[in-house]
Write a protein that holds these residues in place. Structure first.
Motif, PDB file in Angstrom:
ATOM      1  N   HIS A  94      29.401  51.231 -38.228  1.00 50.51           N
ATOM      2  CA  HIS A  94      28.695  50.976 -36.972  1.00 50.51           C
ATOM      3  C   HIS A  94      27.356  50.308 -37.267  1.00 50.51           C
ATOM      4  O   HIS A  94      26.561  50.837 -38.042  1.00 50.51           O
ATOM      5  N   VAL A  95      27.121  49.162 -36.667  1.00 49.85           N
ATOM      6  CA  VAL A  95      25.826  48.495 -36.751  1.00 49.85           C
ATOM      7  C   VAL A  95      25.206  48.518 -35.359  1.00 49.85           C
ATOM      8  O   VAL A  95      25.784  47.988 -34.401  1.00 49.85           O
ATOM      9  N   ILE A  96      24.037  49.141 -35.242  1.00 49.79           N
ATOM     10  CA  ILE A  96      23.323  49.227 -33.965  1.00 49.79           C
ATOM     11  C   ILE A  96      22.145  48.257 -34.018  1.00 49.79           C
ATOM     12  O   ILE A  96      21.317  48.334 -34.921  1.00 49.79           O
ATOM     13  N   VAL A  97      22.095  47.352 -33.065  1.00 48.47           N
ATOM     14  CA  VAL A  97      21.093  46.285 -33.064  1.00 48.47           C
ATOM     15  C   VAL A  97      20.132  46.485 -31.902  1.00 48.47           C
ATOM     16  O   VAL A  97      20.564  46.603 -30.745  1.00 48.47           O
ATOM     17  N   MET A  98      18.845  46.502 -32.195  1.00 48.97           N
ATOM     18  CA  MET A  98      17.827  46.622 -31.150  1.00 48.97           C
ATOM     19  C   MET A  98      17.501  45.253 -30.594  1.00 48.97           C
ATOM     20  O   MET A  98      17.274  44.300 -31.343  1.00 48.97           O
ATOM     21  N   SER A  99      17.494  45.146 -29.261  1.00 54.97           N
ATOM     22  CA  SER A  99      17.202  43.868 -28.627  1.00 54.97           C
ATOM     23  C   SER A  99      16.342  44.100 -27.385  1.00 54.97           C
ATOM     24  O   SER A  99      15.813  45.199 -27.177  1.00 54.97           O
ATOM     25  N   ILE A 100      16.197  43.078 -26.560  1.00 54.96           N
ATOM     26  CA  ILE A 100      15.224  43.090 -25.467  1.00 54.96           C
ATOM     27  C   ILE A 100      15.917  42.798 -24.141  1.00 54.96           C
ATOM     28  O   ILE A 100      16.723  41.865 -24.044  1.00 54.96           O
ATOM     29  N   ALA A 101      15.582  43.557 -23.124  1.00 54.77           N
ATOM     30  CA  ALA A 101      16.159  43.353 -21.793  1.00 54.77           C
ATOM     31  C   ALA A 101      15.759  41.981 -21.243  1.00 54.77           C
ATOM     32  O   ALA A 101      14.606  41.569 -21.346  1.00 54.77           O
ATOM     33  N   GLY A 102      16.725  41.289 -20.686  1.00 50.49           N
ATOM     34  CA  GLY A 102      16.445  40.030 -20.009  1.00 50.49           C
ATOM     35  C   GLY A 102      16.427  38.799 -20.877  1.00 50.49           C
ATOM     36  O   GLY A 102      16.114  37.710 -20.388  1.00 50.49           O
ATOM     37  N   ILE A 103      16.799  38.917 -22.152  1.00 52.69           N
ATOM     38  CA  ILE A 103      16.672  37.748 -23.029  1.00 52.69           C
ATOM     39  C   ILE A 103      17.646  36.629 -22.672  1.00 52.69           C
ATOM     40  O   ILE A 103      17.440  35.481 -23.068  1.00 52.69           O
ATOM     41  N   ASP A 104      18.692  36.957 -21.923  1.00 53.44           N
ATOM     42  CA  ASP A 104      19.622  35.917 -21.498  1.00 53.44           C
ATOM     43  C   ASP A 104      19.165  35.223 -20.216  1.00 53.44           C
ATOM     44  O   ASP A 104      19.798  34.267 -19.764  1.00 53.44           O
ATOM     45  N   ARG A 105      18.054  35.683 -19.637  1.00 49.66           N
ATOM     46  CA  ARG A 105      17.569  35.100 -18.385  1.00 49.66           C
ATOM     47  C   ARG A 105      16.149  34.563 -18.482  1.00 49.66           C
ATOM     48  O   ARG A 105      15.694  33.856 -17.577  1.00 49.66           O
ATOM     49  N   ILE A 106      15.448  34.896 -19.552  1.00 48.94           N
ATOM     50  CA  ILE A 106      14.044  34.485 -19.701  1.00 48.94           C
ATOM     51  C   ILE A 106      13.957  33.470 -20.842  1.00 48.94           C
ATOM     52  O   ILE A 106      14.191  33.821 -22.004  1.00 48.94           O
ATOM     53  N   PRO A 107      13.623  32.210 -20.552  1.00 47.80           N
ATOM     54  CA  PRO A 107      13.666  31.158 -21.581  1.00 47.80           C
ATOM     55  C   PRO A 107      12.423  31.110 -22.463  1.00 47.80           C
ATOM     56  O   PRO A 107      11.646  30.145 -22.455  1.00 47.80           O
ATOM     57  N   LEU A 108      12.228  32.152 -23.260  1.00 42.74           N
ATOM     58  CA  LEU A 108      11.167  32.165 -24.263  1.00 42.74           C
ATOM     59  C   LEU A 108      11.784  31.918 -25.643  1.00 42.74           C
ATOM     60  O   LEU A 108      12.893  32.397 -25.917  1.00 42.74           O
ATOM     61  N   PRO A 109      11.090  31.209 -26.533  1.00 38.57           N
ATOM     62  CA  PRO A 109      11.656  30.939 -27.864  1.00 38.57           C
ATOM     63  C   PRO A 109      12.065  32.208 -28.617  1.00 38.57           C
ATOM     64  O   PRO A 109      13.133  32.250 -29.238  1.00 38.57           O
ATOM     65  N   TYR A 110      11.223  33.246 -28.568  1.00 31.66           N
ATOM     66  CA  TYR A 110      11.557  34.486 -29.262  1.00 31.66           C
ATOM     67  C   TYR A 110      12.825  35.108 -28.680  1.00 31.66           C
ATOM     68  O   TYR A 110      13.698  35.593 -29.407  1.00 31.66           O
ATOM     69  N   TYR A 111      12.944  35.067 -27.365  1.00 32.17           N
ATOM     70  CA  TYR A 111      14.119  35.638 -26.720  1.00 32.17           C
ATOM     71  C   TYR A 111      15.377  34.855 -27.075  1.00 32.17           C
ATOM     72  O   TYR A 111      16.462  35.430 -27.230  1.00 32.17           O
ATOM     73  N   ARG A 112      15.259  33.539 -27.188  1.00 33.02           N
ATOM     74  CA  ARG A 112      16.424  32.737 -27.598  1.00 33.02           C
ATOM     75  C   ARG A 112      16.882  33.140 -28.996  1.00 33.02           C
ATOM     76  O   ARG A 112      18.081  33.209 -29.270  1.00 33.02           O
ATOM     77  N   SER A 113      15.921  33.396 -29.880  1.00 31.22           N
ATOM     78  CA  SER A 113      16.268  33.828 -31.242  1.00 31.22           C
ATOM     79  C   SER A 113      16.948  35.186 -31.232  1.00 31.22           C
ATOM     80  O   SER A 113      17.925  35.413 -31.959  1.00 31.22           O
ATOM     81  N   LYS A 114      16.454  36.107 -30.420  1.00 29.25           N
ATOM     82  CA  LYS A 114      17.076  37.425 -30.334  1.00 29.25           C
ATOM     83  C   LYS A 114      18.497  37.320 -29.780  1.00 29.25           C
ATOM     84  O   LYS A 114      19.405  38.007 -30.247  1.00 29.25           O
ATOM     85  N   LEU A 115      18.686  36.449 -28.799  1.00 27.22           N
ATOM     86  CA  LEU A 115      20.020  36.264 -28.223  1.00 27.22           C
ATOM     87  C   LEU A 115      20.973  35.662 -29.255  1.00 27.22           C
ATOM     88  O   LEU A 115      22.131  36.070 -29.362  1.00 27.22           O
ATOM     89  N   ALA A 116      20.473  34.705 -30.028  1.00 27.72           N
ATOM     90  CA  ALA A 116      21.299  34.099 -31.080  1.00 27.72           C
ATOM     91  C   ALA A 116      21.651  35.137 -32.149  1.00 27.72           C
ATOM     92  O   ALA A 116      22.775  35.146 -32.676  1.00 27.72           O
ATOM     93  N   ALA A 117      20.711  36.028 -32.466  1.00 23.84           N
ATOM     94  CA  ALA A 117      20.988  37.080 -33.445  1.00 23.84           C
ATOM     95  C   ALA A 117      22.047  38.047 -32.917  1.00 23.84           C
ATOM     96  O   ALA A 117      22.911  38.515 -33.677  1.00 23.84           O
ATOM     97  N   GLU A 118      21.998  38.352 -31.621  1.00 24.89           N
ATOM     98  CA  GLU A 118      23.040  39.182 -31.019  1.00 24.89           C
ATOM     99  C   GLU A 118      24.418  38.535 -31.202  1.00 24.89           C
ATOM    100  O   GLU A 118      25.387  39.218 -31.539  1.00 24.89           O
ATOM    101  N   ARG A 119      24.487  37.224 -30.976  1.00 23.42           N
ATOM    102  CA  ARG A 119      25.777  36.526 -31.098  1.00 23.42           C
ATOM    103  C   ARG A 119      26.300  36.584 -32.532  1.00 23.42           C
ATOM    104  O   ARG A 119      27.510  36.717 -32.751  1.00 23.42           O
ATOM    105  N   VAL A 120      25.401  36.465 -33.503  1.00 26.42           N
ATOM    106  CA  VAL A 120      25.817  36.537 -34.904  1.00 26.42           C
ATOM    107  C   VAL A 120      26.513  37.871 -35.168  1.00 26.42           C
ATOM    108  O   VAL A 120      27.582  37.925 -35.793  1.00 26.42           O
TER     109      VAL A 120
END
Length: 248
Positions: A94-120
């Motif tokens: 089990h890998v549990i990944v901490m992320s941020i609410a709203g990163i798929d709706r808020i176009p900030l560079p950091y949020y885009r990176s977190k969303l891309a890391a989720e996809r990985v």
């Protein structure tokens, strides 16, 4: 009892998360780039590896049942960290990944990176759970404190639902004892939805700051997304600790 490896275990969220996990009798190791003090409380359970290069990761992950991935580079290397971690975690349950609410709706560079890391992680084939949380209390505190040389306290005219890291740590400990979702766990947020100028006035009083609070509206898609409550979560609040209790 599970063997747990925590990345970012010495950080703002990592410290209460490690404390909480150890209180539930799990065997917890903390991943670090350096060995640190050999006399510190975490020295016997600290393993050294580099998430950016991947050096030492295979040995650090060996024997872990669960990885709680809390480390972040504020977006600069988060995707690379995720790639290297899942490449080493082929036998982890089990890998549990901490992320941020709203990163798929808020176009900030950091949020885009977190969303891309989720996809990985989602595309890696490892059993996983992603937990998104709203902004931490200490982040708001830090942003307001960083304005100490300004003549006023600038507060964006948006509302947030901040959460205490201690409450997030409780949720992480719950997820460790549950099977992988292979998707997102329910997003979590704090007990209050408050306008940032209101939070700033509360912070001002608690910190004995005399400068006025000045609400600010900004142009752009990111500000509009925050104004549309994209950073808050649906459903009942998870967190119990309010911003006022954090300040106290």
């Amino acid at each position: 009892m599970s063997s747990i490896l925590v990345t970012g275990g010495t950080g703002t969220l990592g410290r209460p998360a490690v404390t909480r996990l150890r209180a539930t009798d799990h065997q917890v190791r903390v991943l670090s780039r350096t060995a640190g003090s050999q006399r510190g409380p975490d020295a016997p359970d600290r393993v050294v590896a580099d998430l950016t290069s991947g050096t030492g990761l295979a040995a650090a992950v060996e024997g872990a049942d669960v990885i709680v991935h809390l480390a972040t580079s504020q977006g600069r290397r988060d995707v690379q960290h995720a790639r290297n971690l899942v490449a080493a975690a082929t036998d982890v349950k089990h890998v549990i990944v901490m992320s941020i609410a709203g990163i798929d709706r808020i176009p900030l560079p950091y949020y885009r990176s977190k969303l891309a890391a989720e996809r990985v992680v989602a595309e890696s084939g490892v059993p996983y759970t992603i937990l998104r949380a709203t902004q931490f209390h200490n982040l708001i505190d830090r942003v307001l404190s960083a304005q100490r040389f300004l003549p006023a306290v600038i507060a964006p005219s948006i509302s947030l639902q901040p959460i205490a890291v201690e409450d997030v740590a409780v949720c992480l400990a719950e997820l460790v004892d549950q099977p992988p979702v292979n998707g997102r766990a329910p997003d979590i947020g704090g007990p209050e939805r408050r306008a940032v100028p209101e939070l700033a006035r509360q912070w001002k009083q608690a910190r004995a700051v005399r400068r006025p609070v000045v609400p600010l509206r900004l142009a752009g898609k990111a500000f509009r997304a925050f104004a549309d409550s994209a950073a808050m979560v649906d459903g009942p609040a998870y967190g119990r600790i309010t911003f006022g209790e954090y300040l106290a």
